[in-house]
Design an enzyme around this catalytic site. Structure first.
Site, short mmCIF file in Angstrom:
data_model
loop_
_atom_site.label_atom_id
_atom_site.label_comp_id
_atom_site.label_asym_id
_atom_site.label_seq_id
_atom_site.Cartn_x
_atom_site.Cartn_y
_atom_site.Cartn_z
N GLN A 1 -51.54 -3.74 61.77
CA GLN A 1 -51.81 -4.15 60.40
C GLN A 1 -51.33 -5.57 60.18
OE1 GLN A 1 -49.24 -1.73 57.75
NE2 GLN A 1 -48.16 -1.16 59.62
N ASP B 1 -40.17 1.02 56.38
CA ASP B 1 -39.24 0.08 55.76
C ASP B 1 -37.82 0.59 55.67
OD1 ASP B 1 -39.26 1.84 53.50
OD2 ASP B 1 -41.15 0.92 52.91
N ASP C 1 -45.07 9.23 55.45
CA ASP C 1 -45.11 8.07 54.56
C ASP C 1 -46.04 7.03 55.22
OD1 ASP C 1 -44.60 6.17 52.66
OD2 ASP C 1 -42.65 5.60 53.47
N ASP D 1 -46.63 6.82 68.30
CA ASP D 1 -47.62 7.52 67.50
C ASP D 1 -47.05 8.86 67.01
OD1 ASP D 1 -50.16 8.34 66.47
OD2 ASP D 1 -50.48 9.50 68.32
N ALA D 2 -47.08 9.05 65.69
CA ALA D 2 -46.45 10.23 65.09
C ALA D 2 -47.14 11.53 65.53
CB ALA D 2 -46.45 10.11 63.58
#
Lengths: 312, 312
Positions: free
Chosen positions: A87, A101, A171, A152-153
């Site tokens: 991104q 974050d 999230d 990668d989740a």
């Protein structure tokens, strides 16, 4: 736009079981060009999340998620601008970002009952940039209970032991684009598998004002996957399009979870530990978040676990 | 902007009892030029309520009420553009307007217990334009219980008999500008005088995200003026800056009013009459509207009548 009205999901790689509403047809039609050419940008000191250059490369002055709408913030100074593999990242003097974050970690840290926190963030640049520019968020990483996994989740969860987690919080970014996998059935099934009986999932689930059909899709999948309960809640977020964001909250089959009445109200946590005072969240707001406008109830109720909301 | 930080209210014609916060200093500093030169406008098919021309005449790309923020909507077609003595009016194919549009009347009409409805609108053009372009709102004027008075609401209420009204609803524009009188003490005193004992005032009262000091001012005045009770509630409005708008709800000394628990829940009204179905409002949302985020509670609670909000 009439020629787009017949566009079905198979043409866009999405579930073809029903036609998309006009808002998303426009969005999907705009996708290829917006992904290749349009980026968040700052023009004469203003930042619009849903915005493109006004030149020929883009027909839409906005993000494909929200056709016909743009929200602009005046930018005092750009502190950081860069593009990771996943991104584009811009950091302004005042702006809250999502993702890795550390903000969610910081809030979890308030709860002394939590023993271990795994976080899986695909984009290391988010973590690094936030550490530098948002130390008050990224301090969440300092909690000794936190283990960071960069990757990668979906893969991470597939490899997790069955029933390993009490709660999983997703999230991620918006469901149209790179994070689309995270709102599809296989991912939810992987989550359900990784949760213990009576375990809990909380994931961002769009604004009820903008994309009730996406919410319906997510709820429908979760209703089939999470045999405990499925709820939808929302809250006011001034910086998000439409000014609100929703959450989908589910539990797996097992000991029932009373989502409306937290067993560990945050006020008791705060009293016990001398932490930074919460500015928004409290138990009243928690409960009120489950009250839905009539149009949302009408469109979502068939997917939701019945509940009684009463304010006395 | 440092030179503006010392600007006090006497320099701007507003109560000088305390200094204004930075957000409003910027707003006030921008006022004279924005009032004379900046108007809502449509640039290349986009409408920004808080927007100015990008030429030299205006330094701020926004409305003085919300410095540093703009919300843009894509405009399909301009149906009407005109300037009345009081404001500029633009009508788009999709857009909800406030004021004398008849929308509040339409909602009051649902209640069979109401015997008489007086409406005082200063701007006849709003009524005429809405009748043509928003017939589904202005049908509120068709209710035989409605009497229309075109004129200044403050004057109208000063001339009303004491204790004449059971309820007064103020649906005015923003408090910085022409409608400023409607958030000042004399106007609230006039309202209190025109209400019966235990009578009710409901007025728009800004977004808790943007102008808590304006809300504090209004609540402070009403706490001194309305001896029954003073409450603040809010709801989600996607088109309003910050995505939410607040309401101040007060009662005069007399029979106590339980604002959280409507004596005539709207669901019962709807069941009795075959009216257009409500899309947003319901009793759950009514009650949830009184739940405030912690920062708003902290800043507003000392002006509010204590209440217990519980969601079961």
């Amino acid at each position: 736009m009439d020629h787009q009205m017949g566009l079905k999901r198979e043409e866009t790689g999405v579930d073809a079981s029903k036609e998309l509403p006009p808002c998303c047809l426009k969005a999907m039609a705009a996708l290829p060009e917006s992904e290749s050419k349009c980026i968040n940008t700052v023009v004469t000191g203003w930042f619009s999340e849903p915005q493109s250059f006004s030149g020929e490369s883009c027909k839409y002055f906005n993000n494909p998620m929200w056709p016909g709408e743009a929200h602009s913030l005046k930018v005092e100074k750009i502190l950081f601008k860069g593009k990771s593999d996943y991104q584009e990242i811009l950091v302004f003097e005042v702006l809250v970002v999502g993702g890795g974050d550390g903000g969610v970690l910081r809030e979890i840290s308030r709860h002394s009952s939590v023993e271990r926190i795994d976080i899986c963030e695909i984009d290391k640049m988010v973590i690094d940039v936030c550490e530098k520019y948002f130390p008050y968020l990224s301090l969440g990483f300092e909690d000794p209970r936190v283990s960071l996994h960069v990757g990668d989740a979906a893969k991470f969860l597939r490899e997790a032991s069955e029933g390993m987690y009490d709660a999983i919080i997703v999230d991620s970014s918006d469901p149209i684009g790179p994070a689309q996998e995270l709102v599809e059935r296989p991912f939810f099934e992987t989550i359900a598998r990784a949760l213990r009986p009576g375990g809990v999932l909380c994931t961002m689930a769009e604004s009820m004002w903008l994309h009730t059909h996406l919410i319906q899709d997510m709820l429908s999948i979760c209703r089939a996957t999470f045999k405990g309960s499925v709820h939808y809640a929302w809250t006011s977020v001034p910086t998000y399009p439409s000014g609100s964001i929703g959450f989908m909250i589910c539990s797996t089959d097992g000991p029932p979870v009373d989502f409306l009445n937290p067993v560990n109200p945050i006020e008791k946590q705060d009293a016990r530990k001398s932490q930074r005072e919460l500015k928004f969240y409290n138990t009243e707001m928690h409960k009120a978040a489950f009250a839905l406008p009539s149009f949302a109830k009408k469109e979502l109720n068939k997917f939701l676990t019945p509940q009684t909301v009463k304010v006395i």
